[in-house]
Design an enzyme around this catalytic site. Sequence first.
Site, mmCIF file in Angstrom:
data_model
loop_
_atom_site.group_PDB
_atom_site.id
_atom_site.type_symbol
_atom_site.label_atom_id
_atom_site.label_comp_id
_atom_site.label_asym_id
_atom_site.label_seq_id
_atom_site.Cartn_x
_atom_site.Cartn_y
_atom_site.Cartn_z
ATOM 1 N N LYS A 139 44.376 8.573 -5.131
ATOM 2 C CA LYS A 139 44.064 7.942 -6.411
ATOM 3 C C LYS A 139 44.681 8.708 -7.589
ATOM 4 O O LYS A 139 45.073 9.880 -7.444
ATOM 5 C CB LYS A 139 42.545 7.823 -6.555
ATOM 6 N N TYR A 174 40.520 -4.179 -5.420
ATOM 7 C CA TYR A 174 39.072 -3.936 -5.342
ATOM 8 C C TYR A 174 38.261 -5.214 -5.582
ATOM 9 O O TYR A 174 37.118 -5.136 -6.041
ATOM 10 C CB TYR A 174 38.674 -2.827 -6.325
ATOM 11 N N PHE A 210 30.448 -1.005 -11.881
ATOM 12 C CA PHE A 210 31.525 -0.017 -11.991
ATOM 13 C C PHE A 210 32.924 -0.625 -11.855
ATOM 14 O O PHE A 210 33.918 0.090 -11.866
ATOM 15 C CB PHE A 210 31.328 1.121 -10.967
ATOM 16 N N ARG A 232 37.972 7.710 7.772
ATOM 17 C CA ARG A 232 36.724 7.727 6.979
ATOM 18 C C ARG A 232 36.012 9.069 7.157
ATOM 19 O O ARG A 232 35.441 9.603 6.212
ATOM 20 C CB ARG A 232 35.777 6.587 7.393
ATOM 21 N N THR A 265 31.455 8.751 -0.587
ATOM 22 C CA THR A 265 32.017 8.265 -1.862
ATOM 23 C C THR A 265 31.867 9.293 -2.975
ATOM 24 O O THR A 265 32.809 9.546 -3.728
ATOM 25 C CB THR A 265 31.304 6.951 -2.275
ATOM 26 N N ARG A 286 37.408 14.480 -0.037
ATOM 27 C CA ARG A 286 36.698 14.236 -1.299
ATOM 28 C C ARG A 286 35.953 15.476 -1.766
ATOM 29 O O ARG A 286 35.859 15.733 -2.967
ATOM 30 C CB ARG A 286 35.766 13.033 -1.151
ATOM 31 N N ASN A 307 37.254 10.183 -7.046
ATOM 32 C CA ASN A 307 37.023 10.795 -5.738
ATOM 33 C C ASN A 307 38.290 10.957 -4.900
ATOM 34 O O ASN A 307 38.248 11.001 -3.678
ATOM 35 C CB ASN A 307 35.915 10.045 -4.983
ATOM 36 N N HIS A 349 41.242 6.838 -1.301
ATOM 37 C CA HIS A 349 40.642 5.625 -0.741
ATOM 38 C C HIS A 349 40.933 5.580 0.749
ATOM 39 O O HIS A 349 42.003 5.993 1.183
ATOM 40 C CB HIS A 349 41.236 4.385 -1.417
ATOM 41 N N GLU A 388 44.707 -4.713 2.508
ATOM 42 C CA GLU A 388 44.980 -3.733 1.458
ATOM 43 C C GLU A 388 46.423 -3.246 1.494
ATOM 44 O O GLU A 388 47.068 -3.140 0.447
ATOM 45 C CB GLU A 388 44.002 -2.552 1.589
HETATM 46 P P1 ATP Z 1 36.971 3.465 -1.277
HETATM 47 O O1 ATP Z 1 36.766 1.989 -1.070
HETATM 48 O O2 ATP Z 1 37.733 3.804 -2.563
HETATM 49 O O3 ATP Z 1 37.557 4.155 -0.085
HETATM 50 P P2 ATP Z 1 34.197 3.879 -0.704
HETATM 51 O O4 ATP Z 1 34.399 2.856 0.357
HETATM 52 O O5 ATP Z 1 33.647 5.205 -0.319
HETATM 53 O O6 ATP Z 1 35.545 4.161 -1.483
HETATM 54 P P3 ATP Z 1 33.138 1.794 -2.382
HETATM 55 O O7 ATP Z 1 31.694 1.489 -2.422
HETATM 56 O O8 ATP Z 1 34.059 0.881 -1.643
HETATM 57 O O9 ATP Z 1 33.307 3.312 -1.869
HETATM 58 O O10 ATP Z 1 33.635 1.938 -3.894
HETATM 59 C C1 ATP Z 1 34.982 1.847 -4.238
HETATM 60 C C2 ATP Z 1 35.316 2.897 -5.282
HETATM 61 O O11 ATP Z 1 34.650 2.583 -6.507
HETATM 62 C C3 ATP Z 1 34.831 4.305 -4.954
HETATM 63 O O12 ATP Z 1 35.712 5.019 -4.149
HETATM 64 C C4 ATP Z 1 34.711 4.927 -6.330
HETATM 65 O O13 ATP Z 1 35.997 5.349 -6.826
HETATM 66 C C5 ATP Z 1 34.230 3.763 -7.159
HETATM 67 N N1 ATP Z 1 32.760 3.729 -7.243
HETATM 68 C C6 ATP Z 1 31.885 3.337 -6.299
HETATM 69 N N2 ATP Z 1 30.623 3.435 -6.710
HETATM 70 C C7 ATP Z 1 30.669 3.894 -7.994
HETATM 71 C C8 ATP Z 1 29.715 4.216 -8.982
HETATM 72 N N3 ATP Z 1 28.403 4.061 -8.746
HETATM 73 N N4 ATP Z 1 30.163 4.682 -10.171
HETATM 74 C C9 ATP Z 1 31.468 4.818 -10.410
HETATM 75 N N5 ATP Z 1 32.424 4.537 -9.542
HETATM 76 C C10 ATP Z 1 32.056 4.088 -8.328
HETATM 77 MG MG MG Z 2 35.350 0.899 0.062
#
Ligand code: ATP
Ligand code: MG
Length: 172
Positions: free
Chosen positions: A9, A49, A57, A85, A91, A102, A112, A115, A126
């Site tokens: 990212k 996304y 968010f 993962r 996250t 992370r 973080n 992705h 994706e």
């Molecule tokens: P990713 O999809 O990026 O691999 P993830 O699967 O761990 O991460 P998701 O729930 O899919 O998490 O959220 C996508 C992204 O949105 C997160 O990686 C983070 O950058 C952001 N995000 C998620 N939750 C929050 C939150 N509560 N506040 C701010 N940003 C968030």
């Molecule tokens: Mg995700």
Amino acid sequence: GNLTFTMIKPDAVKANNHAKILQHLIDAGFRIVALRMWCMSRNDAKRFYAVHKDKEFFEPLVDFMSSGPIVAAVLEKENAVAELRKIVGATDPEEAAEGTIRKLYGTARRYNAIHASDSDENARTEWSIHFTEADIICHIACSFSNFISVFVGCMFTSMFFASRLSVMKKAG
Ligand code: ATP
Ligand code: MG
């Protein structure tokens, strides 16, 4: 499946950690099948996304993801989605296990560092935002042509030794 998708990212690229993160992935046994550093537009980030479009968010996430260059990669390893993962971690970097990417490079729940796709199907959807089919197929074509050249090489070598052997037998 054996393939997954990852994206370093903008926060991690700005902090100049992208090479270290790629090395971390390679050290964990992943092969890089396709690699691209570029900037996503707000529209690309929205498409990427889309599953989160109703979350609070979402807008700041789209701003963040289009704020600078990212490094996108298709990775190969047995059981790729789950394996990636695992080394990426939770996250929120604060909740991520010790030694995960992370934990090492993330600074906040939004920032973080990386992705990781959460299923084979999502990985495919994706990576098609970042790569053409040709980008991925070229890798497979390369390994196939390497296989053929090694195979043909072995065949000629064994034919050569077999003919030497029959010459030696005839000579007594
Ligand atoms: P990713 O999809 O990026 O691999 P993830 O699967 O761990 O991460 P998701 O729930 O899919 O998490 O959220 C996508 C992204 O949105 C997160 O990686 C983070 O950058 C952001 N995000 C998620 N939750 C929050 C939150 N509560 N506040 C701010 N940003 C968030
Ligand atoms: Mg995700």
